[in-house]
Design a protein around this motif. Structure first.
Motif: not given
Lengths: 343, 283
Positions: A15-27, A47-56, A70-74
């Motif tokens: 049940p946990m393995a339902l494919a989700d797209e998570i968004r990660v916020l990192n350098w 699960h698939t992983v999409v990234h978004e970046y920060f510079t500070s 918008a984000y799941d891991v930061v």
């Protein structure tokens, strides 16, 4: 019996393995966005992983504030975790959902800033040190105390970085104080005044540090653990020292935004990131120290992150940097400038 | 001037003034404005008008110490530039003729073609202990000499003189070249020897160029921070470093701007105080 167990496990996991797209916020380029790691994670969990970046750090906080959901891991540096927690941007971590957390160094899990608001709000992931390194030509045996910086025999062969905060915190260590709560500034000032006449020059970047070490200008100089590992792998005759007085540390944690809608996938990703299998491969490409003692133990014996930083006794001596208010920062700068102007 | 002429002059001057407005006047005014604020007006930061930055900059003894140090450094660099630059310019302008002059001129301007940082780093290689200079001296002299000039005031002056010397040579060269040969011949026919001609004729006539060169050296060196830091090491903290720190390290632009304007004021005062002497010399 084994098959039955595996099947049960699969049914439980399914049940946990339902494919989700998570968004990660990192350098950018900081571990979580390694192609091979994400591919393996997707294969294992779906699960698939999409990234978004920060510079500070400020940009990271702004993104969390303005894009709820918008984000799941930061990735948050521990000095900023209390602020993110106080603003309600991140939620508490459910330790049961991160099996690998059991192997993470308890000293790091207990970090005051990561436990902002009385509960763990960030899973310790990576860390590093500001300590010092010595020229092995001058020191066949590495020293164990920062007092070498004040050794009259090394006058003119000592260096620290031209940075007020680092200088003051270094002197606080040398005078046996808490770097995050310096009570005796007079002692710090006296210690730094004594140090000034020992110094050849202040270093400002890895390249000039390396040049001065290679030319024999420096015998002992403050340095960052990651840079020391690089310099040593380039063949520079230096040894990194974590003295008995301790060292200044930074700690990065992985947090889950309170507004995340894919928490299970986010927990799975964080668990993946602190897994020894992932870390050992990442370390070969140049990673900072891991929070996971099992991961450090799985490294090749000669590896810097195992030999120098992998020891829990070393971690225990580290004082992790806490947030520094602007007025404190400016008072440090004023002291530092006064000392430099007096030269 | 007639109306048409005035219009044409205006048209010809317009690009230059537009450029000055955009590139010099506007940024400078913005900095002047910042220097009276409590915080930079970026984003949602709160700010108000204040004189605190100037009060802080003027009362802090650290800033005064460093300002004095920078002025002294600029003074010595200027003196050395003049002492070394004048003979160079004299030889170029009055003793060498033809093609070799062009070649030598090229050599004088050559440092300008390389990046300032590259120049400083090459000096570091030369001056450091066990560096090029150290080894060269030890190869020539029979006894052991420990020559470590790196990270000292001497190193700072050497590096800065090397960087700014061409200014003095170029400006002095121009005024030396303009001296009419017949004037010197006249002096000689009246029995004046070379030292006298140099002192009473050539030096006064070259003065405008020397002074222009000295000002061109003094002003930027007072605010320099890169060469002093790299060559001076521990003793290389200057007033320029202070300003840089405020902008880069603690993001206190208002104080940094106030410090810059105080430096500007001090330099202007020095130039104004010297101007009677300068005017006398140039006429």
């Amino acid at each position: 019996m084994k098959t039955i167990l595996m099947t049960t496990a699969l049914v439980l996991v399914a049940p946990m393995a339902l494919a989700d797209e998570i968004r990660v916020l990192n350098w950018q380029g900081y571990g979580t966005d390694l192609d091979w790691a994400i591919a393996a994670f997707t294969e294992a969990t779906g699960h698939t992983v999409v990234h978004e970046y920060f510079t500070s750090e400020q940009e990271m906080l702004t993104k969390l504030r303005t894009n709820p959901g918008a984000y799941d891991v930061v990735l948050i540096n521990s000095a900023f975790t209390p602020q993110a927690q106080a603003e309600g941007l991140i939620g508490p971590i459910d330790a049961a959902k991160v099996p690998n957390l059991a192997d993470v160094d308890p000293a790091l899990v207990a970090n005051e800033d990561l436990n902002a608001g009385g509960a763990l709000h960030g899973v310790p992931w990576t860390w590093g040190l500001t300590s010092f390194a010595v020229n092995t030509g001058d020191f066949p045996e590495a020293p164990t105390s920062v007092s070498v910086f004040w050794d009259p025999a090394l006058k003119g062969r000592v260096s620290i970085r031209d940075d007020a905060l680092e200088a003051v915190q270094f002197a606080a260590l040398a005078t046996g104080q808490n770097i995050n709560n310096i009570t005796d500034m007079d002692a710090v000032k006296a210690k730094l005044t004594e140090l000034m006449s020992q110094i050849a020059t202040f270093w400002s970047a890895e390249t000039d540090w390396n040049q001065n070490m290679a030319a024999g200008q420096f015998a002992v100089a403050t340095y960052w653990s990651g840079s020391a590992a690089r310099s040593m792998s380039e063949g520079l005759p230096v040894a990194f020292v974590v003295p008995e007085e301790g060292a200044i540390g930074w700690l990065d944690g992985l947090s889950i935004p309170a507004s995340s809608t894919k928490q299970d996938a986010a927990y799975a990703f964080i668990d993946w990131m602190i897994d020894p299998d992932f870390y050992v491969k990442w370390e070969a490409e140049g990673a900072p120290a891991t929070s996971n003692t099992a991961a450090a133990a799985a490294l090749p014996e000669e590896s810097f992150n195992r030999k120098v930083l992998g020891d829990p006794a070393t971690v225990a001596r580290v004082q992790f940097m806490r947030p520094v208010p602007d007025d404190v920062r400016e008072s440090y700068l004023a002291l530092w400038q006064e000392l430099k102007a007096a030269q | 001037m007639t109306g048409a002429e005035r219009l044409r002059a205006l048209g010809l001057l317009a690009p230059a003034y537009l450029w000055l407005t955009v590139a010099v006047f506007l940024p400078l005014s913005a900095m002047a404005f910042f220097s009276f604020l409590t915080d930079v007006p970026f984003g949602d930061r709160e700010w108000a008008f204040t004189f605190d930055n100037y009060a802080q900059a003027l009362t802090n003894p650290t800033y005064a110490t460093l300002l004095w140090k920078s002025l002294k450094l600029a003074f010595w660099v200027t003196v050395w530039c003049v002492v070394l630059g004048f003979p160079c310019a004299y030889i170029l302008a009055r003793m060498i003729k033809g093609r070799s002059r062009e070649v030598l001129f090229l050599l004088v301007i050559l440092p300008f073609w390389s990046n300032a940082l590259v120049r400083v780093f090459s000096w570091a290689i030369v001056l450091r202990g066990n560096g090029v200079l150290d080894r060269a001296v030890n190869a020539v002299l029979p006894w052991d000499v420990k020559l470590n000039l790196m990270f000292s005031e001497t190193a700072m002056v050497i590096g800065l003189v090397h960087s700014y010397l061409p200014y003095v040579i170029l400006t002095t060269y121009l005024s030396l070249q303009a001296i009419d040969d017949t004037v010197i011949e006249a002096a000689r026919s009246l029995g004046a020897r070379f030292p006298r001609i140099l002192w009473r004729l050539i030096l006064p006539l070259a003065m405008p160029g020397l002074i222009a060169g000295a000002v061109l050296v003094f002003v930027p060196v007072v605010g320099s921070f890169m060469e002093p830091r790299l060559l001076g090491g521990r003793v290389g903290t200057t007033y320029g470093t202070l300003i840089e720190d405020q902008f880069v390290a603690v993001f206190n632009w208002p104080l940094g701007a106030a410090l810059s304007f105080i430096l500007l004021a001090v330099v202007l005062v020095i130039l104004a105080a010297a101007s009677p002497a300068l005017r006398k010399a140039t006429t």
